[in-house]
Scaffold this active site. Structure first.
Site, PDB file in Angstrom:
ATOM      1  N   LYS A 142       0.590  -1.057  -0.042  1.00 24.02           N
ATOM      2  CA  LYS A 142       0.121  -0.018   0.087  1.00 24.02           C
ATOM      3  C   LYS A 142       0.907   1.289   0.049  1.00 24.02           C
ATOM      4  O   LYS A 142       2.024   0.878   0.510  1.00 24.02           O
ATOM      5  CB  LYS A 142      -0.536  -0.320   0.959  1.00 24.02           C
ATOM      6  CG  LYS A 142       0.076   0.055   2.721  1.00 24.02           C
ATOM      7  CD  LYS A 142      -0.884   0.557   3.423  1.00 24.02           C
ATOM      8  CE  LYS A 142      -0.738   2.463   3.671  1.00 24.02           C
ATOM      9  NZ  LYS A 142       0.781   2.775   4.438  1.00 24.02           N
ATOM     10  N   LYS A 176      -1.732  -7.666  12.129  1.00 24.06           N
ATOM     11  CA  LYS A 176      -1.120  -7.952  13.440  1.00 24.06           C
ATOM     12  C   LYS A 176      -2.129  -8.500  14.910  1.00 24.06           C
ATOM     13  O   LYS A 176      -3.574  -9.405  14.609  1.00 24.06           O
ATOM     14  CB  LYS A 176      -1.379  -6.316  13.888  1.00 24.06           C
ATOM     15  CG  LYS A 176      -0.790  -5.192  13.340  1.00 24.06           C
ATOM     16  CD  LYS A 176      -1.043  -3.876  14.046  1.00 24.06           C
ATOM     17  CE  LYS A 176       0.007  -2.949  13.190  1.00 24.06           C
ATOM     18  NZ  LYS A 176       1.487  -2.728  13.894  1.00 24.06           N
ATOM     19  N   GLU A 210       1.405   7.868  16.295  1.00 24.12           N
ATOM     20  CA  GLU A 210       2.612   7.283  16.143  1.00 24.12           C
ATOM     21  C   GLU A 210       3.840   8.849  16.875  1.00 24.12           C
ATOM     22  O   GLU A 210       3.392  10.196  16.663  1.00 24.12           O
ATOM     23  CB  GLU A 210       3.160   7.194  14.756  1.00 24.12           C
ATOM     24  CG  GLU A 210       2.600   5.683  14.905  1.00 24.12           C
ATOM     25  CD  GLU A 210       3.051   6.096  13.139  1.00 24.12           C
ATOM     26  OE1 GLU A 210       3.919   5.379  12.701  1.00 24.12           O
ATOM     27  OE2 GLU A 210       3.418   6.971  12.089  1.00 24.12           O
ATOM     28  N   ASP A 229      -1.515   7.442   3.430  1.00 23.86           N
ATOM     29  CA  ASP A 229      -0.266   6.630   4.396  1.00 23.86           C
ATOM     30  C   ASP A 229      -1.753   6.028   5.305  1.00 23.86           C
ATOM     31  O   ASP A 229      -1.277   4.492   5.078  1.00 23.86           O
ATOM     32  CB  ASP A 229       0.426   7.553   4.870  1.00 23.86           C
ATOM     33  CG  ASP A 229       1.836   6.813   4.713  1.00 23.86           C
ATOM     34  OD1 ASP A 229       1.828   5.673   4.669  1.00 23.86           O
ATOM     35  OD2 ASP A 229       1.878   6.422   5.757  1.00 23.86           O
ATOM     36  N   HIS A 234      -5.104   1.638   6.907  1.00 21.01           N
ATOM     37  CA  HIS A 234      -5.281   0.939   8.102  1.00 21.01           C
ATOM     38  C   HIS A 234      -6.696   1.338   9.221  1.00 21.01           C
ATOM     39  O   HIS A 234      -7.489   0.584   9.367  1.00 21.01           O
ATOM     40  CB  HIS A 234      -3.906   1.649   8.978  1.00 21.01           C
ATOM     41  CG  HIS A 234      -2.692   1.156   8.249  1.00 21.01           C
ATOM     42  ND1 HIS A 234      -2.045  -0.063   7.320  1.00 21.01           N
ATOM     43  CD2 HIS A 234      -1.511   1.931   8.166  1.00 21.01           C
ATOM     44  CE1 HIS A 234      -1.444  -0.284   6.961  1.00 21.01           C
ATOM     45  NE2 HIS A 234      -0.454   0.970   7.461  1.00 21.01           N
TER      46      HIS A 234
HETATM   47  C1  BG6 Z   1       2.988   2.485   7.493  1.00 21.50           C
HETATM   48  C2  BG6 Z   1       2.292   3.514   7.181  1.00 21.50           C
HETATM   49  O1  BG6 Z   1       1.936   1.584   6.397  1.00 21.50           O
HETATM   50  O2  BG6 Z   1       2.166   1.619   8.502  1.00 21.50           O
HETATM   51  C3  BG6 Z   1       4.213   4.659   7.763  1.00 21.50           C
HETATM   52  O3  BG6 Z   1       3.765   3.914   6.150  1.00 21.50           O
HETATM   53  C4  BG6 Z   1       3.789   3.929   8.986  1.00 21.50           C
HETATM   54  O4  BG6 Z   1       3.658   5.627   7.585  1.00 21.50           O
HETATM   55  C5  BG6 Z   1       3.049   2.176   9.726  1.00 21.50           C
HETATM   56  O5  BG6 Z   1       5.006   4.751  10.474  1.00 21.50           O
HETATM   57  C6  BG6 Z   1       2.830   2.572  11.359  1.00 21.50           C
HETATM   58  O6  BG6 Z   1       2.436   0.665  10.986  1.00 21.50           O
HETATM   59  P1  BG6 Z   1       3.052   0.306  13.125  1.00 21.50           P
HETATM   60  O7  BG6 Z   1       3.617  -1.388  12.306  1.00 21.50           O
HETATM   61  O8  BG6 Z   1       4.163   0.219  13.140  1.00 21.50           O
HETATM   62  O9  BG6 Z   1       1.803   1.005  13.696  1.00 21.50           O
END
Ligand code: BG6
Length: 501
Positions: A142, A176, A210, A229, A234
């Site tokens: 993605k 996850k 984040e 993103d 997600h």
């Molecule tokens: C990715 C994004 O799909 O997911 C990133 O491109 C993001 O920007 C990441 O940091 C977050 O994934 P996780 O598993 O660390 O929550």
């Protein structure tokens, strides 16, 4: 089963940060078929030995227990190979085919961990040189496209050479463990089903916060932004997992049919809601955990006048019988106050209060995705401490026109999956890679789902491109622009971190 996995973008960020460590973990867990070959593909000229050394070195930067010891890495590395390839040159694909033909395998997985604008051309080359047999599976990272139109173009190009059952569109959130547990909670238990609806649920919040910034991904992020993103994929997949009806069985299409219905039920945007119910932001310099960090426009590879959003908060609804009128708040941001991915289901207060309860709080189910993996159920209880027993005499509340019992205290029933199941569990990429090798599509996204998600996001993208929607800045290390609190407050709610329970 024997396999070959061709990793396009084999020396890129995603390859060595996520995909190769995940394959290594599968190797450690003895779930990676032993006779498989992983072939890194990238433009640089390199031998197999040099590729192994490069990956070995990069994996040393992984923190904690997942960092490989050299002896075990060397053993795993025997499964690593390398093939240089200019992705626009047909003769390089012919050389790749030759490399694949050196070995017989039941399955060949083509993993496209490159920029999405290359997907079409890679698929065409694979088709042209006959690398699209019925034993081939293709994994697409993605975001698939930049908008609805480019998503359709890519899907059409891929489908020109592969059938839908061969196409594995990754959304690693679906891999996850916490998301698996969300499905288990909803469809493996009967307890919550009667409560999982508009009559009992007052609002739902999905937060993907984040602390990290965009790191070395400036050019990618400038083209992408938080909406494409994190929200388009997600956050919407999590929303589907929460809002979908129970599927008729656990087959991929039964699950994906239900998710599709949710995506098609999302409230369409109007001129009014585009302004009222969405807040976009961009981080400025600030302190994250006390450490000074740069603002987004000072990051490498970012235009100093960039309008790219690093934060989005929005309110939507799922227009169906189960959820009509229940707000779903979605929020994501980089450089936020905490690293915290969670889903909060807020239940309605009791219909007729006979106790006093702390201001503004009601029952909640919190699904922690990370850094903690677990769930907590927030209830009220009577402490029975001497000071509380002293308050047992009913008090008179004028506003409610009747006597209220004692003040209840919030209590939490906490489930910590790391404690219960241990920390050495199958990670998202590991799970999804093994599924792709085994041909299990359950946790991958079908093209119509993806199209429905892009269709819903499209008016926002258009509005941001052509309209005068404000972009608010927020200091790094905070919960985003204050307008996001205003947005949720205007609908009568509060973000979870502002609730005192
Ligand atoms: C990715 C994004 O799909 O997911 C990133 O491109 C993001 O920007 C990441 O940091 C977050 O994934 P996780 O598993 O660390 O929550």
């Amino acid at each position: 089963m024997s396999f070959q996995l061709v990793l396009f973008g084999g020396t890129g960020d995603l390859a060595w940060r996520k995909i190769l460590p995940a394959l290594f973990q599968a190797y450690r867990h003895q779930t990676l078929p032993k006779n498989g070959r992983i072939i890194g593909v990238a433009r640089d000229k390199m031998s197999d030995a040099e590729f192994r050394a490069l990956i070995g070195e990069r994996l040393q930067t992984i923190d904690g227990e997942k960092r490989p010891q050299s002896a075990e890495f060397n053993e795993f590395a025997q499964q690593l190979f390398y093939q240089p390839c200019d992705l626009n040159r047909s003769s390089d694909y012919a050389a790749l085919k030759q490399k694949l033909n050196e070995h017989t395998a039941d399955i060949c997985v083509m993993y496209l961990a490159t920029a999405p604008h290359l997907f079409t051309s890679i698929c065409e080359h694979l088709g042209a040189c006959g690398l699209n047999t019925k034993n081939t599976r293709i994994v697409l990272e993605k975001p698939l496209g930049q908008n609805l139109q480019t998503n359709r173009e890519i899907n059409a190009a891929v489908k020109g050479h592969f059938s839908e059952w061969q196409i594995f569109r990754i959304d690693h959130y679906l891999g996850k463990p916490s998301v698996q547990n969300l499905f288990a909670l909803r469809f493996g238990n009967s307890l919550f089903e009667p409560l999982w609806r508009r009559d009992t649920v007052s609002s739902i919040q999905i937060t993907l916060a984040e602390q990290i910034g965009i790191s070395t991904r400036g050019p990618f992020y400038e083209q992408t932004g938080a909406l494409r993103d994190m929200i388009q994929n997600h956050a919407l997949q999590l929303l589907c997992a929460i809002a979908m009806e129970p599927p008729i069985n656990a087959h991929a299409d039964a699950i994906r049919d239900e998710k599709l219905k949710v995506l098609r039920s999302l409230k369409p945007w109007s001129t009014q809601t585009l302004r009222r119910d969405i807040v976009r932001g961009q981080y400025s310099a600030g302190l994250v955990e006390g450490v000074p960090v740069k603002g987004y426009t000072e990051e490498a590879g970012v235009d100093s006048r960039s309008k790219t959003e690093t934060f989005v908060a929005l309110k939507t609804e799922v227009n169906n019988w189960r959820w009509a009128g229940v707000p779903f708040y979605l929020r994501t941001g980089k450089r936020m106050a905490e690293q915290d991915a969670r889903i909060v289901i807020n239940f309605r207060p009791t219909p007729h209060p006979i106790f006093q309860t702390p201001n503004g709080s009601a029952n909640q189910l919190v699904i922690h995705l990370q850094p903690k993996d677990g769930m907590s159920l927030h209830l009220f209880a009577q402490g029975q401490a001497p000071s509380q027993v002293g308050q047992l005499t009913p008090t008179h509340s004028k506003s409610l026109g009747g006597p209220l019992g004692p003040l209840l205290s919030p209590v939490h029933l906490d489930l910590d999956f790391d404690k219960r199941f241990g920390t050495d569990r199958v990670g998202a990429y590991e799970r999804l890679l093994l599924d792709a090798i085994a041909g299990r599509l359950n946790l991958f996204v079908r093209s119509d789902e993806q199209e429905a998600a892009w269709s819903w996001v499209e008016p926002i993208l258009q509005d941001w491109l052509t309209g005068d929607a404000p972009l608010y800045t927020y200091p790094s290390g905070t919960w985003g622009p204050s307008q996001s609190k205003v947005m949720i407050a205007s609908a009568g709610h509060q973000w979870d971190e502002d609730l005192e329970i």
